[in-house]
Design a protein around this motif. Structure first.
Motif, mmCIF file in Angstrom:
data_model
loop_
_atom_site.group_PDB
_atom_site.id
_atom_site.type_symbol
_atom_site.label_atom_id
_atom_site.label_comp_id
_atom_site.label_asym_id
_atom_site.label_seq_id
_atom_site.Cartn_x
_atom_site.Cartn_y
_atom_site.Cartn_z
ATOM 1 N N LEU A 41 -17.879 30.136 76.536
ATOM 2 C CA LEU A 41 -18.202 28.995 75.669
ATOM 3 C C LEU A 41 -16.990 28.104 75.417
ATOM 4 N N PHE A 50 -14.220 24.663 68.984
ATOM 5 C CA PHE A 50 -14.739 25.876 69.603
ATOM 6 C C PHE A 50 -16.241 25.995 69.423
ATOM 7 N N TYR A 52 -19.332 28.926 69.282
ATOM 8 C CA TYR A 52 -19.481 30.335 68.930
ATOM 9 C C TYR A 52 -20.918 30.784 69.168
ATOM 10 N N TYR B 29 -16.900 23.270 65.542
ATOM 11 C CA TYR B 29 -16.737 22.155 66.479
ATOM 12 C C TYR B 29 -16.817 20.823 65.729
ATOM 13 N N TYR B 147 -30.985 31.350 62.559
ATOM 14 C CA TYR B 147 -30.617 31.245 63.974
ATOM 15 C C TYR B 147 -30.517 29.777 64.408
ATOM 16 N N LEU B 150 -27.217 28.594 63.116
ATOM 17 C CA LEU B 150 -26.096 29.171 63.875
ATOM 18 C C LEU B 150 -25.934 28.495 65.237
ATOM 19 N N ILE B 153 -24.265 24.991 64.285
ATOM 20 C CA ILE B 153 -22.833 25.001 63.937
ATOM 21 C C ILE B 153 -21.991 25.626 65.050
ATOM 22 N N GLY B 154 -22.568 26.574 65.791
ATOM 23 C CA GLY B 154 -21.865 27.168 66.931
ATOM 24 C C GLY B 154 -21.839 26.246 68.130
ATOM 25 N N GLU B 155 -22.627 25.170 68.034
ATOM 26 C CA GLU B 155 -22.737 24.142 69.084
ATOM 27 C C GLU B 155 -23.159 24.781 70.419
ATOM 28 N N THR B 156 -24.243 25.567 70.346
ATOM 29 C CA THR B 156 -24.745 26.224 71.557
ATOM 30 C C THR B 156 -26.182 25.813 71.895
ATOM 31 N N LEU B 161 -23.787 22.157 77.842
ATOM 32 C CA LEU B 161 -22.437 22.261 77.271
ATOM 33 C C LEU B 161 -21.936 23.687 77.178
ATOM 34 N N THR B 162 -22.803 24.668 77.438
ATOM 35 C CA THR B 162 -22.400 26.058 77.247
ATOM 36 C C THR B 162 -22.408 26.845 78.544
ATOM 37 N N ASN B 221 -34.401 31.248 73.054
ATOM 38 C CA ASN B 221 -33.207 31.949 72.577
ATOM 39 C C ASN B 221 -33.025 31.877 71.063
#
Lengths: 89, 259
Positions: A41, A50, A52, B29, B147, B150, B153-156, B161-162, B221
């Motif tokens: 990631l 970052f 997470y 991020y 979830y 998360l 904020i985890g930017e996933t 992008l991941t 997910n």
């Protein structure tokens, strides 16, 4: 709710307020039993930017219990749990 | 043995090694702002609180801002945070969706973006959303919302992008997430900065693919449904995307994307 008592000194700044921002996420060693964020990631991560994954983030749930200093009293903004025993039907 | 004070001060202590005296925190991020509204925040003069603990609610400086202004007076800024540790401090001290009153909303948006379609960052965008019958989902809505936050904020949220592939990465398309409680259902939404317009051309096709991959990630997910599972039913919808411009048309020519 909190009542101000002048006899009690102001609390020291919380660790949250004084802790530094991690600049290189790859350099952090986590204690045994804790996972690092998934490395893929943050392959080209810039300083302080970052991503997470959920499993990493969930590890903080049981640890970070302290109310942030900047959180206003919830009743002051009308944010209160509904009375679950008398649901509106 | 003598303790080297300087070495001890320089030691990196995460919250896992020292929950009360940690000296580093995990930056997000982007900084995020949590907003809240409910019947209890509307048309009511809330008690004055110190300026430092009760941030002012800004008014959007957009053409639609005037229309949104009445609504902006009812929505309350709860907190802005920029670290993982602070997010959890908030999470552990706030009311989960299952315990909110029946017409309440949490809006978690990137700092500086007003949670309204009038905002510059939202006006050309759209939203992925799912509606869930209240009775059947009271036990799971809190986890789904957690979830969703998360992933935000985890930017996933955005698989583009991941993927871990190198190169200069494009900007995140996510502007914010919302949970709404209503007497009969819950709704969880994911707002994007852009939306495919349906115009012919490779750019729009590419954007549509990217938006769809975000929706699939959201459904499987984050919310935890099997990819092929159909979800629509009484009071329930599929995970579906609608641009804000099409939402205004009230379903007439709305081009929904479903995953």
């Amino acid at each position: 709710s909190s009542t101000k008592n002048p006899a009690i000194p102001a609390p020291l700044p919380s660790a949250l307020a004084t802790a530094r921002i991690i600049e290189d996420i790859g350099s952090i060693q986590y204690p045994e039993g804790f996972k690092s964020p998934k490395p893929e990631l943050n392959v080209n991560a810039k300083q302080g930017k970052f991503r997470y994954d959920r499993d990493f983030l969930l590890q903080f749930m049981a640890v970070c219990k302290e109310k942030p200093d900047s959180l206003p009293p919830l009743d002051a903004i009308g944010l209160e749990p509904a009375d679950q025993s008398f649901p509106i039907t | 043995q003598e303790v080297d004070m300087q070495a001890q001060a320089d030691t990196i202590r995460t919250v896992f090694s020292d929950p009360t005296n940690f000296n580093v925190k995990h930056p997000l991020y982007s900084p995020w702002t949590l907003w809240f509204d409910s019947p209890a925040t509307k048309g009511r003069n809330l008690p004055q609180t110190p300026m430092t603990s009760f941030p002012q609610t800004p008014v959007p400086h957009t053409p639609g801002g005037i229309a949104a202004q009445g609504w902006m007076e009812d929505i309350k800024k709860v907190i802005t945070f920029d670290s993982v540790e602070e997010f959890w401090g908030l999470y552990n001290n706030i009311v989960p969706p299952s315990q909110l009153p029946q017409k309440a909303n949490y809006y978690l948006f990137k700092e500086g973006i007003i949670p309204a379609w009038e905002d510059e960052a939202n006006k050309n965008g759209g939203k992925w959303s799912i509606q869930l019958p209240r009775d059947k989902n009271r036990a799971v809505v809190d986890k789904m919302w957690l979830y969703t936050m998360l992933a935000a904020i985890g930017e996933t949220f955005d698989p583009l992008l991941t993927s871990g592939e190198g190169g200069e990465q494009p900007t995140s398309l996510i502007t914010g997430v919302i949970v709404s409680t209503r007497p009969q259902f819950y709704r969880i939404s994911l707002w994007t900065r852009t939306a495919p317009t349906g115009a012919a051309g490779a750019d729009d096709d590419k954007l549509r693919e990217r938006i769809e991959s975000i929706g699939r990630h959201f459904k499987t997910n984050v919310l935890g449904y099997p990819e092929g599972q159909r979800l629509a039913g009484a009071l329930a919808t599929e995970v579906e995307f609608l641009s804000h411009k099409d939402s205004e048309k009230k379903g007439k020519q709305a081009k929904k994307i479903v995953v």
